[in-house]
Design an enzyme around this catalytic site. Structure first.
Site, PDB file in Angstrom:
ATOM      1  CG  ASP A  89       2.114 -39.579  29.362  1.00 21.29           C
ATOM      2  OD1 ASP A  89       1.106 -39.131  28.788  1.00 21.29           O
ATOM      3  OD2 ASP A  89       2.749 -40.562  28.972  1.00 21.29           O
TER       4      ASP A  89
HETATM    5  P1  NAP Z   1       5.421 -37.804  26.752  1.00 21.70           P
HETATM    6  O1  NAP Z   1       4.263 -38.016  27.652  1.00 21.70           O
HETATM    7  O2  NAP Z   1       5.887 -38.952  25.965  1.00 21.70           O
HETATM    8  O3  NAP Z   1       5.055 -36.598  25.768  1.00 21.70           O
HETATM    9  C1  NAP Z   1       5.979 -36.057  24.921  1.00 21.70           C
HETATM   10  C2  NAP Z   1       5.283 -35.007  24.078  1.00 21.70           C
HETATM   11  O4  NAP Z   1       6.272 -34.353  23.332  1.00 21.70           O
HETATM   12  C3  NAP Z   1       4.295 -35.578  23.074  1.00 21.70           C
HETATM   13  O5  NAP Z   1       2.971 -35.338  23.490  1.00 21.70           O
HETATM   14  C4  NAP Z   1       4.630 -34.854  21.748  1.00 21.70           C
HETATM   15  O6  NAP Z   1       3.468 -34.193  21.251  1.00 21.70           O
HETATM   16  C5  NAP Z   1       5.685 -33.850  22.151  1.00 21.70           C
HETATM   17  N1  NAP Z   1       6.744 -33.726  21.167  1.00 21.70           N
HETATM   18  C6  NAP Z   1       7.373 -34.684  20.457  1.00 21.70           C
HETATM   19  N2  NAP Z   1       8.274 -34.161  19.634  1.00 21.70           N
HETATM   20  C7  NAP Z   1       8.264 -32.823  19.836  1.00 21.70           C
HETATM   21  C8  NAP Z   1       8.985 -31.738  19.282  1.00 21.70           C
HETATM   22  N3  NAP Z   1       9.920 -31.909  18.334  1.00 21.70           N
HETATM   23  N4  NAP Z   1       8.708 -30.498  19.728  1.00 21.70           N
HETATM   24  C9  NAP Z   1       7.757 -30.297  20.672  1.00 21.70           C
HETATM   25  N5  NAP Z   1       7.045 -31.296  21.222  1.00 21.70           N
HETATM   26  C10 NAP Z   1       7.289 -32.543  20.812  1.00 21.70           C
HETATM   27  O7  NAP Z   1       6.678 -37.231  27.549  1.00 21.70           O
HETATM   28  P2  NAP Z   1       6.873 -36.910  29.096  1.00 21.70           P
HETATM   29  O8  NAP Z   1       5.839 -35.952  29.577  1.00 21.70           O
HETATM   30  O9  NAP Z   1       8.297 -36.554  29.214  1.00 21.70           O
HETATM   31  O10 NAP Z   1       6.526 -38.259  29.815  1.00 21.70           O
HETATM   32  C11 NAP Z   1       7.360 -39.351  29.773  1.00 21.70           C
HETATM   33  C12 NAP Z   1       6.538 -40.595  29.554  1.00 21.70           C
HETATM   34  O11 NAP Z   1       7.422 -41.675  29.291  1.00 21.70           O
HETATM   35  C13 NAP Z   1       5.713 -40.992  30.775  1.00 21.70           C
HETATM   36  O12 NAP Z   1       4.522 -41.609  30.366  1.00 21.70           O
HETATM   37  C14 NAP Z   1       6.598 -41.986  31.442  1.00 21.70           C
HETATM   38  O13 NAP Z   1       5.919 -42.896  32.292  1.00 21.70           O
HETATM   39  C15 NAP Z   1       7.163 -42.688  30.226  1.00 21.70           C
HETATM   40  N6  NAP Z   1       8.375 -43.378  30.582  1.00 21.70           N
HETATM   41  C16 NAP Z   1       9.411 -42.706  31.134  1.00 21.70           C
HETATM   42  C17 NAP Z   1      10.487 -43.423  31.592  1.00 21.70           C
HETATM   43  C18 NAP Z   1      11.638 -42.769  32.275  1.00 21.70           C
HETATM   44  O14 NAP Z   1      12.388 -43.461  32.959  1.00 21.70           O
HETATM   45  N7  NAP Z   1      11.848 -41.491  32.105  1.00 21.70           N
HETATM   46  C19 NAP Z   1      10.530 -44.776  31.418  1.00 21.70           C
HETATM   47  C20 NAP Z   1       9.472 -45.393  30.796  1.00 21.70           C
HETATM   48  C21 NAP Z   1       8.404 -44.683  30.367  1.00 21.70           C
HETATM   49  P3  NAP Z   1       3.361 -33.747  19.711  1.00 21.70           P
HETATM   50  O15 NAP Z   1       3.610 -34.981  18.912  1.00 21.70           O
HETATM   51  O16 NAP Z   1       1.995 -33.202  19.573  1.00 21.70           O
HETATM   52  O17 NAP Z   1       4.416 -32.712  19.482  1.00 21.70           O
END
Ligand code: NAP
Length: 478
Positions: A400
């Site tokens: 994301d």
């Molecule tokens: P993300 O959008 O959740 O994407 C994580 C990606 O990691 C997934 O597409 C997944 O794809 C891949 N993945 C999972 N396990 C893996 C592995 N073992 N090896 C390689 N890839 C792997 O993560 P992000 O880009 O860090 O974004 C964070 C999200 O969380 C945002 O939407 C944000 O708004 C939300 N969020 C964050 C917070 C905060 O405070 N940080 C709080 C609330 C919500 P595959 O399954 O295809 O591997």
């Protein structure tokens, strides 16, 4: 003058100063570990201060001493074991549990004081009014924090899902009803300390905490956790007034304010308003209704070897860590890879999105654990202008936070969320296991772009293969 009171005052003052210094130090990654230790030491000092006061007064029995020591020992042991054992990916649940414990403590302190009152002689009307208001606030906010945090923890842990009925308007009606009952019980308790008002306030606030937290979706849960963190501070400050502890008042107020600021930062980073987080239902249901889904049409995948060859020729590389990196526990392997690149005079830095991962600071902590130099961590606003002059971007388990839809597609649930402009770089490699969506549940337009190549596999496995390939190419061997 009572000498034990003087000793307690001095120890408390020292503890407040150390705590303030500790909290200040937490604002910088470099000093955060030491600052955390300092704040913990301040808390330890305050316990010693309190115990030394009781030691000097005769009113405490041997049996009470034994209970205090057993309680302190059990609490410390529980906290230490949990903090050591918990994996990085489960930090939000752990924080939720700790918030819940804070709320429960304030609730129990207030209940203890109101149910077992000591001699109130010499207390004037205003003092007793302040005391009963503090007790009521402690019970109200403490109970909401406790039940809300336990629900949040259970949801993040996967023990509890969001029941469908909680997405309907009925939830607003129920929550407003329990809020009104709580307010009535609150004022009843202030007017006349009676057991029915206390029970009603405890029950209605506990149910309100559950009712407010249960409908919120997993993606928004960390925002709720930081809000509950702020509530636990407010409850602790109120409990500080109840027991007359300056340290508790100061610490509670700081936690309350810090939690509110963090909540605001997270809402901004996720492009959500607090109102929509608290009353808007789950993000997933919105994603399903949006037009931002669709199929991928132009995916290019490549081997680890091709990725290594491109890296070998690069001058500047930016790493974008995401939640997948934390899941794979690949931070140490990543550090080994970047060391090899640096030995080849390739400039390396890490782009840190404010909400990458599942809680703020997730990536900083993870990379600090792998001894990544702090100066290589660059915040989004600082690093975004650097992408056009970057040869290679490695997106590791992030999704994301690198989705260009957030800037280009008004119908996207991510629209308006600040993202890392990785697509501006010459070549982007996205390392993930498959084509699954990220937390928001939507398609990522980055994957379809001509300068993006997917390297499929677990982040740790791909990085160790990359390390082998780079070594075979002679990168890092000077
Ligand atoms: P993300 O959008 O959740 O994407 C994580 C990606 O990691 C997934 O597409 C997944 O794809 C891949 N993945 C999972 N396990 C893996 C592995 N073992 N090896 C390689 N890839 C792997 O993560 P992000 O880009 O860090 O974004 C964070 C999200 O969380 C945002 O939407 C944000 O708004 C939300 N969020 C964050 C917070 C905060 O405070 N940080 C709080 C609330 C919500 P595959 O399954 O295809 O591997």
């Amino acid at each position: 003058m009572d000498i034990s009171l003087v000793i307690q005052f001095i120890i408390d003052l020292l503890a407040v100063l150390l705590l303030a210094l500790g909290i200040k130090g937490l604002s910088k990654v470099k000093s955060a570990r030491e600052a955390n230790r300092l704040a913990a030491f301040a808390m330890f000092l305050s316990v010693i201060g309190l115990l030394s006061y009781y030691l000097g007064t005769s009113g405490i029995t041997l049996q009470s001493w034994i209970w205090i020591i057993i309680g302190s020992f059990m609490g410390s042991a529980f906290g230490m074991i949990l903090a050591k054992k918990v994996p990085m990916t489960s930090m939000p649940e752990t924080v939720a549990l700790f918030n819940g414990c804070g709320g429960m403590s304030s609730l129990l302190v207030a209940l203890g004081v109101v149910l077992f009152p000591t001699n109130d002689e010499g207390i004037n009307f205003f003092q007793s009014l302040i005391e009963i208001i503090s007790i009521s606030v402690s019970i109200f906010v403490g109970a909401i924090t406790f039940s809300g945090s336990i629900v949040a923890m259970a949801k993040l842990q996967g023990w509890l899902s969001t029941p469908a009925w909680t997405q309907s308007k009925i939830r607003h009606f129920l929550n407003i009803s329990f809020a009104i009952i709580s307010v009535v019980a609150f004022f009843n308790l202030i007017q006349d300390t009676n057991i029915s008002a206390i029970s009603l306030l405890v029950i209605s606030s506990t149910v309100l905490g559950i009712g407010v937290t249960l409908p919120i979706g997993g993606a928004d849960m960390p925002v709720v956790i930081s809000l509950l963190n702020s509530y636990s501070g407010i409850a602790a400050a109120a409990a500080g007034f109840v027991v007359g502890s300056q340290l508790l008042i100061v610490a509670g107020a700081m936690v309350g304010a810090a939690g509110l600021i963090l909540t605001q930062v997270m809402c901004k980073g996720m492009n959500r308003s607090l109102i929509s987080v608290l009353f808007g239902g789950t993000l997933a249901s919105k994603s399903k209704n949006s037009s931002s889904g669709g199929e991928y049409t132009n995916i290019t995948s490549c081997s680890v070897e091709e990725c290594a060859l491109t890296l070998e020729a690069a001058n500047k590389v930016i790493i974008v860590p995401g939640y997948g990196l934390a899941v794979a526990q690949a931070q140490h392997t990543l550090r080994e890879v970047t060391k090899i690149l640096e030995q080849n005079d390739i400039e390396v830095c890490y782009a840190i999105h404010p909400v990458a991962g599942r809680m703020p600071g997730h990536m900083n902590v993870l990379l600090a654990e792998a001894d990544v130099p702090y100066e290589q961590l660059k915040e989004m606003d600082i690093v975004n202008p650097d992408f056009p002059a970057t040869d290679v971007v490695l997106v590791l388990g992030a999704n994301d936070v690198v989705n260009p839809q957030a800037k280009s597609d008004k119908s996207s649930p991510l629209y308006g969320m600040p993202v890392l402009d990785v697509q501006e770089a010459r070549t982007v490699f996205v390392i993930k296991r498959g084509m699954s969506a990220g937390y928001s549940g939507i398609k990522n337009d980055l994957f379809d772009l001509p300068n993006t190549s997917m390297v499929f596999g677990d982040a740790k496995k791909v990085l160790s293969e990359l390390m082998t390939e780079l070594k075979e190419l002679g990168v890092g061997v000077k």
